[in-house]
Design a protein around this motif. Sequence first.
Motif, PDB file in Angstrom:
ATOM      1  N   VAL A  57       1.077   2.356  -3.897  1.00 24.41           N
ATOM      2  CA  VAL A  57       1.770   1.104  -4.220  1.00 24.41           C
ATOM      3  C   VAL A  57       3.020   1.390  -5.046  1.00 24.41           C
ATOM      4  O   VAL A  57       4.088   0.804  -4.810  1.00 24.41           O
ATOM      5  N   LEU A  58       2.926   2.293  -6.002  1.00 21.75           N
ATOM      6  CA  LEU A  58       4.094   2.628  -6.825  1.00 21.75           C
ATOM      7  C   LEU A  58       5.190   3.281  -5.992  1.00 21.75           C
ATOM      8  O   LEU A  58       6.383   2.968  -6.142  1.00 21.75           O
ATOM      9  N   GLU A  59       4.811   4.206  -5.114  1.00 23.24           N
ATOM     10  CA  GLU A  59       5.810   4.828  -4.243  1.00 23.24           C
ATOM     11  C   GLU A  59       6.479   3.770  -3.369  1.00 23.24           C
ATOM     12  O   GLU A  59       7.700   3.757  -3.215  1.00 23.24           O
ATOM     13  N   ALA A  60       5.680   2.876  -2.797  1.00 21.63           N
ATOM     14  CA  ALA A  60       6.237   1.820  -1.957  1.00 21.63           C
ATOM     15  C   ALA A  60       7.156   0.900  -2.747  1.00 21.63           C
ATOM     16  O   ALA A  60       8.196   0.445  -2.245  1.00 21.63           O
ATOM     17  N   ALA A  61       6.797   0.635  -4.008  1.00 23.74           N
ATOM     18  CA  ALA A  61       7.620  -0.254  -4.833  1.00 23.74           C
ATOM     19  C   ALA A  61       8.996   0.322  -5.072  1.00 23.74           C
ATOM     20  O   ALA A  61      10.012  -0.377  -4.995  1.00 23.74           O
ATOM     21  N   HIS A  62       9.059   1.609  -5.369  1.00 25.41           N
ATOM     22  CA  HIS A  62      10.348   2.228  -5.697  1.00 25.41           C
ATOM     23  C   HIS A  62      11.125   2.670  -4.465  1.00 25.41           C
ATOM     24  O   HIS A  62      12.323   2.930  -4.552  1.00 25.41           O
ATOM     25  N   ALA A  63      10.440   2.767  -3.321  1.00 30.46           N
ATOM     26  CA  ALA A  63      11.122   3.137  -2.085  1.00 30.46           C
ATOM     27  C   ALA A  63      11.407   1.939  -1.187  1.00 30.46           C
ATOM     28  O   ALA A  63      12.054   2.087  -0.155  1.00 30.46           O
ATOM     29  N   GLY A  64      10.912   0.749  -1.565  1.00 27.51           N
ATOM     30  CA  GLY A  64      11.168  -0.443  -0.769  1.00 27.51           C
ATOM     31  C   GLY A  64      10.439  -0.468   0.558  1.00 27.51           C
ATOM     32  O   GLY A  64      11.027  -0.780   1.591  1.00 27.51           O
ATOM     33  N   ILE A  65       9.143  -0.143   0.542  1.00 31.18           N
ATOM     34  CA  ILE A  65       8.351  -0.033   1.771  1.00 31.18           C
ATOM     35  C   ILE A  65       7.286  -1.130   1.786  1.00 31.18           C
ATOM     36  O   ILE A  65       6.598  -1.359   0.788  1.00 31.18           O
ATOM     37  N   GLY A  66       7.107  -1.769   2.928  1.00 31.54           N
ATOM     38  CA  GLY A  66       6.217  -2.914   3.050  1.00 31.54           C
ATOM     39  C   GLY A  66       4.758  -2.556   3.199  1.00 31.54           C
ATOM     40  O   GLY A  66       4.168  -2.732   4.270  1.00 31.54           O
ATOM     41  N   LEU A  67       4.158  -2.079   2.142  1.00 32.63           N
ATOM     42  CA  LEU A  67       2.729  -1.782   2.111  1.00 32.63           C
ATOM     43  C   LEU A  67       1.976  -3.054   1.708  1.00 32.63           C
ATOM     44  O   LEU A  67       2.328  -3.712   0.732  1.00 32.63           O
ATOM     45  N   VAL A  68       0.923  -3.391   2.446  1.00 32.25           N
ATOM     46  CA  VAL A  68       0.160  -4.617   2.193  1.00 32.25           C
ATOM     47  C   VAL A  68      -1.257  -4.233   1.768  1.00 32.25           C
ATOM     48  O   VAL A  68      -2.056  -3.770   2.594  1.00 32.25           O
ATOM     49  N   ALA A  69      -1.564  -4.398   0.490  1.00 37.57           N
ATOM     50  CA  ALA A  69      -2.888  -4.067  -0.030  1.00 37.57           C
ATOM     51  C   ALA A  69      -3.798  -5.287   0.107  1.00 37.57           C
ATOM     52  O   ALA A  69      -3.582  -6.312  -0.540  1.00 37.57           O
ATOM     53  N   LEU A  70      -4.793  -5.184   0.965  1.00 41.68           N
ATOM     54  CA  LEU A  70      -5.794  -6.228   1.146  1.00 41.68           C
ATOM     55  C   LEU A  70      -7.084  -5.721   0.520  1.00 41.68           C
ATOM     56  O   LEU A  70      -7.734  -4.822   1.064  1.00 41.68           O
ATOM     57  N   THR A  71      -7.442  -6.273  -0.634  1.00 43.87           N
ATOM     58  CA  THR A  71      -8.535  -5.720  -1.420  1.00 43.87           C
ATOM     59  C   THR A  71      -9.696  -6.702  -1.492  1.00 43.87           C
ATOM     60  O   THR A  71      -9.561  -7.815  -2.008  1.00 43.87           O
ATOM     61  N   ALA A  72     -10.840  -6.286  -0.972  1.00 47.21           N
ATOM     62  CA  ALA A  72     -12.035  -7.123  -1.077  1.00 47.21           C
ATOM     63  C   ALA A  72     -12.482  -7.173  -2.530  1.00 47.21           C
ATOM     64  O   ALA A  72     -12.277  -6.230  -3.301  1.00 47.21           O
ATOM     65  N   ASP A  73     -13.086  -8.269  -2.907  1.00 45.89           N
ATOM     66  CA  ASP A  73     -13.462  -8.474  -4.304  1.00 45.89           C
ATOM     67  C   ASP A  73     -14.809  -9.184  -4.365  1.00 45.89           C
ATOM     68  O   ASP A  73     -15.259  -9.806  -3.397  1.00 45.89           O
ATOM     69  N   ARG A  74     -15.457  -9.064  -5.519  1.00 45.22           N
ATOM     70  CA  ARG A  74     -16.639  -9.877  -5.795  1.00 45.22           C
ATOM     71  C   ARG A  74     -16.195 -11.308  -6.116  1.00 45.22           C
ATOM     72  O   ARG A  74     -15.044 -11.518  -6.520  1.00 45.22           O
ATOM     73  N   GLN A 108     -19.762  -2.256  -9.228  1.00 50.36           N
ATOM     74  CA  GLN A 108     -18.512  -2.103  -8.472  1.00 50.36           C
ATOM     75  C   GLN A 108     -17.608  -3.318  -8.636  1.00 50.36           C
ATOM     76  O   GLN A 108     -16.930  -3.748  -7.706  1.00 50.36           O
ATOM     77  N   THR A 109     -17.591  -3.872  -9.834  1.00 49.64           N
ATOM     78  CA  THR A 109     -16.815  -5.080 -10.098  1.00 49.64           C
ATOM     79  C   THR A 109     -15.883  -4.851 -11.274  1.00 49.64           C
ATOM     80  O   THR A 109     -16.325  -4.469 -12.361  1.00 49.64           O
ATOM     81  N   ILE A 110     -14.592  -5.050 -11.056  1.00 45.42           N
ATOM     82  CA  ILE A 110     -13.585  -4.959 -12.105  1.00 45.42           C
ATOM     83  C   ILE A 110     -12.674  -6.173 -11.979  1.00 45.42           C
ATOM     84  O   ILE A 110     -12.744  -6.918 -10.998  1.00 45.42           O
ATOM     85  N   SER A 111     -11.807  -6.346 -12.935  1.00 44.25           N
ATOM     86  CA  SER A 111     -10.795  -7.389 -12.838  1.00 44.25           C
ATOM     87  C   SER A 111      -9.617  -6.821 -12.062  1.00 44.25           C
ATOM     88  O   SER A 111      -8.841  -6.017 -12.578  1.00 44.25           O
ATOM     89  N   GLN A 112      -9.481  -7.191 -10.797  1.00 45.20           N
ATOM     90  CA  GLN A 112      -8.522  -6.511  -9.931  1.00 45.20           C
ATOM     91  C   GLN A 112      -7.410  -7.410  -9.401  1.00 45.20           C
ATOM     92  O   GLN A 112      -6.513  -6.939  -8.696  1.00 45.20           O
ATOM     93  N   VAL A 169      -9.790  -0.012  -5.188  1.00 40.19           N
ATOM     94  CA  VAL A 169      -8.500  -0.688  -5.342  1.00 40.19           C
ATOM     95  C   VAL A 169      -7.569   0.154  -6.205  1.00 40.19           C
ATOM     96  O   VAL A 169      -6.387   0.344  -5.891  1.00 40.19           O
ATOM     97  N   ALA A 170      -8.095   0.684  -7.310  1.00 38.29           N
ATOM     98  CA  ALA A 170      -7.265   1.485  -8.211  1.00 38.29           C
ATOM     99  C   ALA A 170      -6.692   2.713  -7.523  1.00 38.29           C
ATOM    100  O   ALA A 170      -5.588   3.159  -7.847  1.00 38.29           O
ATOM    101  N   ASN A 171      -7.410   3.252  -6.553  1.00 41.11           N
ATOM    102  CA  ASN A 171      -6.933   4.444  -5.848  1.00 41.11           C
ATOM    103  C   ASN A 171      -5.743   4.168  -4.940  1.00 41.11           C
ATOM    104  O   ASN A 171      -5.106   5.106  -4.454  1.00 41.11           O
ATOM    105  N   LEU A 172      -5.432   2.903  -4.712  1.00 42.76           N
ATOM    106  CA  LEU A 172      -4.221   2.559  -3.962  1.00 42.76           C
ATOM    107  C   LEU A 172      -2.968   2.594  -4.834  1.00 42.76           C
ATOM    108  O   LEU A 172      -1.846   2.564  -4.316  1.00 42.76           O
ATOM    109  N   HIS A 173      -3.142   2.657  -6.145  1.00 45.70           N
ATOM    110  CA  HIS A 173      -2.010   2.477  -7.054  1.00 45.70           C
ATOM    111  C   HIS A 173      -0.886   3.499  -6.836  1.00 45.70           C
ATOM    112  O   HIS A 173       0.300   3.127  -6.858  1.00 45.70           O
ATOM    113  N   PRO A 174      -1.182   4.793  -6.645  1.00 44.40           N
ATOM    114  CA  PRO A 174      -0.065   5.724  -6.408  1.00 44.40           C
ATOM    115  C   PRO A 174       0.789   5.349  -5.205  1.00 44.40           C
ATOM    116  O   PRO A 174       2.025   5.400  -5.264  1.00 44.40           O
TER     117      PRO A 174
END
Length: 559
Positions: free
Chosen positions: A90-107, A118-122, A83-88
């Motif tokens: 996500v930041l680019e999409a946030a500042h460029a206004g792009i509809g990126l949809v992060a669907l992150t599986a979790d415990r 493999q469990t963090i607070s995400q 999940v953390a590896n999506l952050h760059p």
Amino acid sequence: MNGSTAQARVLVDELVRAGVTDAVLCPGSRNAPPAFALARAEMLGLLRLHVRIDERTAGFLALGLALASGRPVPVVVTSGTAVANLHPAVLEAAHAGIGLVALTADRPPDLVGTGASQTISQRELFGPAVRWSGSLAVPTAVTGTEVRRWRSSVARALAAATGAGAGAPGPVHLDLPYGEPLVPTAGDTGPGHDLLGPGIPGGRDDGAPWTAVARPVRTLPPLPLDPSARTLVIAGSGGPAADPGLLGGAPLVAEPSSAWWPHALRTGPWLLDHPELRPEQVVVLGRPTLHRAVSAMLADPAVAVYADPGPDGAAWTDVPGTVRAVGALRALTPPDDWTWSWGDADRAAAKALDTALDDGTAAGAPGLRLARDVTAAQPDGGQLVLGSSNPVRDVALAATPRPGLTVHANRGVAGIDGTVSTAVGAALARGVPTTLLLGDLTLVHDTTGLVIGPGEPSPDLTAVVLDDDGGGIFHLLEQGGPEHAHAFERIFGTPTGADLVGLARAAGWTAEDWSGDPAELAAYPGSGRRLLRVRALRTGLRDAHSALRGAVTAALGRL
């Protein structure tokens, strides 16, 4: 049918109903439910699936698909650092206004903080970078109530991603905690004839999304400027749709990733420092980020600055705090002598620039000539993706703006992250031959972007790499001054010595050194994945740019 499989199929079904056509997936265990659902949807011809082994690459692939298509694109990953590896991205999409949809599986929530692997607070991992975030409950029972909630959450996420909710388009995050079993149970693994299968309440009979959300129409009042004043228009990424009829001949300096660029002056960035061309007022369209001369002009208290951020609800750009009003660009009627003076200056500067690029005066800045030739070589209807640092600036400084060519660049945060993957996504989204112009460090930074597995959708993409073995842009900044030469190469030049041709070939690309034929610089239907390495030196960059500036100044002095 177990709850995880049912929920995943409902989520994918709702994405398809809402118009999603592409999805990106990284392998994992915890995200097995949506992985199976996406594979099933592709088998049924409902969407196109792209599988990548690296989450950072996957994020930028999804970003490129969304950037070029204008549609939201989900990227599905497993839990933890994935999940953390999506952050760059996500930041680019946030500042460029792009509809990126992060669907992150979790415990399941009760495992967070217990030492489970493999469990963090995400759930809030992306913080304010996303337009909307939500989390579903661990799916157990498959009831009509639960299915309605799942569909409603997807609708909210997509509304925020597309700007149909409150605010500008941008990335969203939906966290999906799954308990075991994570794979379809007996009887749920066959191909079937629909995505949902028996036992799952369906959506609307007409195939429409569960919640139809109309995108609001935002209109800005006309800017309270003097339309007859000596006005300069500066355009960056985003902003209003291009309407050159509003300019009335006013000079336009536009960055290559702006929709206004085909209508811009060829040498506008070179002319901004000349006092005789100083405007009374400037209108900023979108978000310009490339040129220091633009920043200096916008900071001048003697120049009235106005901003039109466009209709999508994006914030206006105002780094120096000088914007007097925000609104919509109105029809301009600048004085004829003003428009003529800029036109004359542009023609003289363009002639001087081309002469210097061709006669060896600018031999120390090969990227400028390459940028000019790459841009000119692209076919009408093609697509050009530009790396950050020097390539996008080289196109802005040397190429001739032209219609018939779509230009993209990651200017939201302007990092070199994921540039190869962005270009692959853009090429796949539009299905047209695409050329990527980038530097060697940018390529090495996204090496896994070159890796496209057998059977995966593959683009017609030509990567033209200016290989000067390091960070050429730093030669043009303060740290490139001679007083810093003792430390420059180690901490800013950062040569890698990487064999880029061998690297690309290892990933299945056709790769070779450029022969010098301009025709090779364009992608074409059926060209596949190609890499052309253009060898260069960095040592003459600073002096070459200075010589070009001198040539332009001399040409203007002869007017």
